[in-house]
Design a protein around this motif. Structure first.
Motif, PDB file in Angstrom:
ATOM      1  N   THR A 150       0.796  -1.101   0.235  1.00 39.09           N
ATOM      2  CA  THR A 150      -0.027  -0.016  -0.032  1.00 39.09           C
ATOM      3  C   THR A 150       1.022   1.370  -0.176  1.00 39.09           C
ATOM      4  N   SER A 151       0.623   2.091  -0.891  1.00 42.81           N
ATOM      5  CA  SER A 151       1.426   3.419  -0.821  1.00 42.81           C
ATOM      6  C   SER A 151       0.529   4.600  -1.650  1.00 42.81           C
ATOM      7  N   ARG A 152       1.034   5.842  -1.162  1.00 38.46           N
ATOM      8  CA  ARG A 152       0.428   6.879  -2.068  1.00 38.46           C
ATOM      9  C   ARG A 152       1.142   7.216  -3.213  1.00 38.46           C
ATOM     10  N   GLY A 211       6.561  -4.891 -14.030  1.00 37.25           N
ATOM     11  CA  GLY A 211       5.374  -5.621 -13.509  1.00 37.25           C
ATOM     12  C   GLY A 211       4.329  -5.026 -12.455  1.00 37.25           C
ATOM     13  N   GLU A 212       4.731  -4.012 -11.967  1.00 34.00           N
ATOM     14  CA  GLU A 212       3.818  -3.359 -11.022  1.00 34.00           C
ATOM     15  C   GLU A 212       2.382  -3.034 -11.674  1.00 34.00           C
ATOM     16  N   ILE A 213       1.369  -3.498 -10.923  1.00 35.74           N
ATOM     17  CA  ILE A 213       0.155  -3.293 -11.268  1.00 35.74           C
ATOM     18  C   ILE A 213      -0.564  -2.441 -10.404  1.00 35.74           C
ATOM     19  N   THR A 214      -1.195  -1.190 -10.492  1.00 37.76           N
ATOM     20  CA  THR A 214      -1.674  -0.416  -9.658  1.00 37.76           C
ATOM     21  C   THR A 214      -3.257  -0.342  -9.543  1.00 37.76           C
ATOM     22  N   GLU A 215      -3.553  -0.145  -8.423  1.00 34.20           N
ATOM     23  CA  GLU A 215      -5.035  -0.038  -8.350  1.00 34.20           C
ATOM     24  C   GLU A 215      -5.362   0.939  -7.515  1.00 34.20           C
ATOM     25  N   CYS A 216      -6.282   1.994  -7.915  1.00 35.64           N
ATOM     26  CA  CYS A 216      -6.785   3.114  -7.082  1.00 35.64           C
ATOM     27  C   CYS A 216      -7.788   2.802  -6.272  1.00 35.64           C
TER      28      CYS A 216
END
Length: 70
Positions: free
Chosen positions: A43-45, A52-57
């Motif tokens: 978890t991060s701001r 390979g990073e997948i981000t979810e807002c």
């Protein structure tokens, strides 16, 4: 090391990123490359900007009222 499936959870990663962003990025990349059974959930701001990073807002949740009952 014989790793089948392992999930590493790092909460508030932005606090760690402030210290040494490049070293952390290299460490996470190396960990994922050398241990294919490992997944990392953070978890991060801010983004790690790792391959390979997948981000979810996620959106802020409102606090439940005190009269909530099950």
């Amino acid at each position: 090391m014989d790793v089948k499936q392992t999930l590493i959870i790092i909460d508030n990663l932005e606090d760690v990123l402030r210290e040494d962003e490049e070293s952390l990025r290299r460490f996470l990349t190396e960990l994922l490359e050398k241990l294919p059974g490992v997944s990392i959930l953070t978890t991060s701001r801010q983004k790690v900007q790792n391959l390979g990073e997948i981000t979810e807002c996620l959106y802020e949740l409102k606090q439940l009222t005190n009269n909530f009952s099950i």
